[in-house]
Design an enzyme around this catalytic site. Sequence first.
Site, PDB file in Angstrom:
ATOM      1  N   CYS A   5     -50.191  37.679 -14.924  1.00 23.63           N
ATOM      2  CA  CYS A   5     -50.824  36.352 -14.895  1.00 23.63           C
ATOM      3  C   CYS A   5     -51.607  36.126 -16.185  1.00 23.63           C
ATOM      4  O   CYS A   5     -51.627  35.016 -16.723  1.00 23.63           O
ATOM      5  CB  CYS A   5     -51.740  36.207 -13.678  1.00 23.63           C
ATOM      6  SG  CYS A   5     -50.854  35.940 -12.120  1.00 23.63           S
ATOM      7  N   ASP A  28     -40.410  44.193 -22.778  1.00 24.19           N
ATOM      8  CA  ASP A  28     -41.219  45.237 -22.150  1.00 24.19           C
ATOM      9  C   ASP A  28     -41.934  46.039 -23.240  1.00 24.19           C
ATOM     10  O   ASP A  28     -41.355  46.375 -24.277  1.00 24.19           O
ATOM     11  CB  ASP A  28     -40.329  46.165 -21.308  1.00 24.19           C
ATOM     12  CG  ASP A  28     -41.145  47.027 -20.345  1.00 24.19           C
ATOM     13  OD1 ASP A  28     -41.036  46.801 -19.129  1.00 24.19           O
ATOM     14  OD2 ASP A  28     -41.890  47.917 -20.826  1.00 24.19           O
ATOM     15  N   ASN A  82     -38.470  46.582  -8.938  1.00 29.45           N
ATOM     16  CA  ASN A  82     -39.106  47.650  -8.171  1.00 29.45           C
ATOM     17  C   ASN A  82     -40.077  47.020  -7.170  1.00 29.45           C
ATOM     18  O   ASN A  82     -40.798  46.079  -7.506  1.00 29.45           O
ATOM     19  CB  ASN A  82     -39.843  48.600  -9.111  1.00 29.45           C
ATOM     20  CG  ASN A  82     -38.897  49.283 -10.081  1.00 29.45           C
ATOM     21  OD1 ASN A  82     -37.781  49.639  -9.722  1.00 29.45           O
ATOM     22  ND2 ASN A  82     -39.318  49.451 -11.324  1.00 29.45           N
ATOM     23  N   GLY A  88     -41.535  52.307  -6.786  1.00 38.95           N
ATOM     24  CA  GLY A  88     -42.039  52.616  -8.130  1.00 38.95           C
ATOM     25  C   GLY A  88     -42.652  51.435  -8.850  1.00 38.95           C
ATOM     26  O   GLY A  88     -42.751  51.425 -10.072  1.00 38.95           O
ATOM     27  N   HIS A  95     -41.360  40.943 -10.975  1.00 35.90           N
ATOM     28  CA  HIS A  95     -40.668  40.931 -12.262  1.00 35.90           C
ATOM     29  C   HIS A  95     -39.314  41.590 -12.123  1.00 35.90           C
ATOM     30  O   HIS A  95     -39.149  42.532 -11.349  1.00 35.90           O
ATOM     31  CB  HIS A  95     -41.488  41.633 -13.353  1.00 35.90           C
ATOM     32  CG  HIS A  95     -41.935  43.017 -12.989  1.00 35.90           C
ATOM     33  ND1 HIS A  95     -43.002  43.259 -12.154  1.00 35.90           N
ATOM     34  CD2 HIS A  95     -41.446  44.236 -13.337  1.00 35.90           C
ATOM     35  CE1 HIS A  95     -43.157  44.574 -12.010  1.00 35.90           C
ATOM     36  NE2 HIS A  95     -42.224  45.191 -12.709  1.00 35.90           N
ATOM     37  N   HIS A  97     -36.519  43.576 -14.349  1.00 34.02           N
ATOM     38  CA  HIS A  97     -36.197  44.240 -15.603  1.00 34.02           C
ATOM     39  C   HIS A  97     -34.759  43.872 -15.968  1.00 34.02           C
ATOM     40  O   HIS A  97     -33.876  43.954 -15.110  1.00 34.02           O
ATOM     41  CB  HIS A  97     -36.249  45.764 -15.452  1.00 34.02           C
ATOM     42  CG  HIS A  97     -37.596  46.312 -15.073  1.00 34.02           C
ATOM     43  ND1 HIS A  97     -38.421  46.940 -15.979  1.00 34.02           N
ATOM     44  CD2 HIS A  97     -38.262  46.335 -13.888  1.00 34.02           C
ATOM     45  CE1 HIS A  97     -39.532  47.332 -15.367  1.00 34.02           C
ATOM     46  NE2 HIS A  97     -39.464  46.983 -14.093  1.00 34.02           N
TER      47      HIS A  97
HETATM   48  P1  AMP Z   1     -42.768  48.285 -12.789  1.00 29.56           P
HETATM   49  O1  AMP Z   1     -42.969  49.769 -12.878  1.00 29.56           O
HETATM   50  O2  AMP Z   1     -41.452  47.885 -12.220  1.00 29.56           O
HETATM   51  O3  AMP Z   1     -43.933  47.590 -12.108  1.00 29.56           O
HETATM   52  O4  AMP Z   1     -42.692  47.774 -14.280  1.00 29.56           O
HETATM   53  C1  AMP Z   1     -43.802  47.341 -15.005  1.00 29.56           C
HETATM   54  C2  AMP Z   1     -43.327  47.208 -16.427  1.00 29.56           C
HETATM   55  O5  AMP Z   1     -44.279  46.418 -17.128  1.00 29.56           O
HETATM   56  C3  AMP Z   1     -43.222  48.540 -17.157  1.00 29.56           C
HETATM   57  O6  AMP Z   1     -41.877  48.714 -17.635  1.00 29.56           O
HETATM   58  C4  AMP Z   1     -44.215  48.404 -18.303  1.00 29.56           C
HETATM   59  O7  AMP Z   1     -43.786  49.017 -19.492  1.00 29.56           O
HETATM   60  C5  AMP Z   1     -44.333  46.897 -18.435  1.00 29.56           C
HETATM   61  N1  AMP Z   1     -45.585  46.397 -18.988  1.00 29.56           N
HETATM   62  C6  AMP Z   1     -46.845  46.709 -18.604  1.00 29.56           C
HETATM   63  N2  AMP Z   1     -47.757  46.032 -19.323  1.00 29.56           N
HETATM   64  C7  AMP Z   1     -47.040  45.263 -20.192  1.00 29.56           C
HETATM   65  C8  AMP Z   1     -47.391  44.328 -21.227  1.00 29.56           C
HETATM   66  N3  AMP Z   1     -48.673  44.041 -21.500  1.00 29.56           N
HETATM   67  N4  AMP Z   1     -46.418  43.734 -21.916  1.00 29.56           N
HETATM   68  C9  AMP Z   1     -45.114  44.026 -21.657  1.00 29.56           C
HETATM   69  N5  AMP Z   1     -44.719  44.878 -20.690  1.00 29.56           N
HETATM   70  C10 AMP Z   1     -45.657  45.498 -19.982  1.00 29.56           C
END
Ligand code: AMP
Length: 112
Positions: A5, A28, A82, A88, A95, A97
């Site tokens: 957010c 990412d 996820n 995980g 989101h 990926h």
């Molecule tokens: P998840 O584990 O599925 O919740 O994925 C969260 C993803 O968000 C991870 O791949 C992180 O590398 C990515 N992430 C966390 N903070 C940021 C950020 N500020 N900008 C871009 N990606 C992020």
Amino acid sequence: MCIFCKIVNKDIPNNTVLESDEFLCFHDISPAAKIHVLIIPKKHYDSFDVIKPELMTNMTKFIHEVASQLGVRESGYRIITNIGNHGGQEVQHLHMHLLAGEYVGKLVGDKK
Ligand code: AMP
């Protein structure tokens, strides 16, 4: 306010790929493949588990636009979301990926 957010609000910088009224796609911060972007709805939902199915109609269209812009529709890509502890999920804002740019068929479970 959750970290995604804050990204939507531009309180935290991001490397934007594509933006619409409803969705945002950005790179990412810790890529797990040559191309690793995240697609989020600008509105906060904790995860895929709590959304109405209708959201996926527009989100799917947006993901297709992202894949076109990245030029990966022919070579292929992987979409992952996820959900919760066992899924995980680390960021509690829905989101997807999108992984691409190389063979990503064996990446499930590798990242965490
Ligand atoms: P998840 O584990 O599925 O919740 O994925 C969260 C993803 O968000 C991870 O791949 C992180 O590398 C990515 N992430 C966390 N903070 C940021 C950020 N500020 N900008 C871009 N990606 C992020």
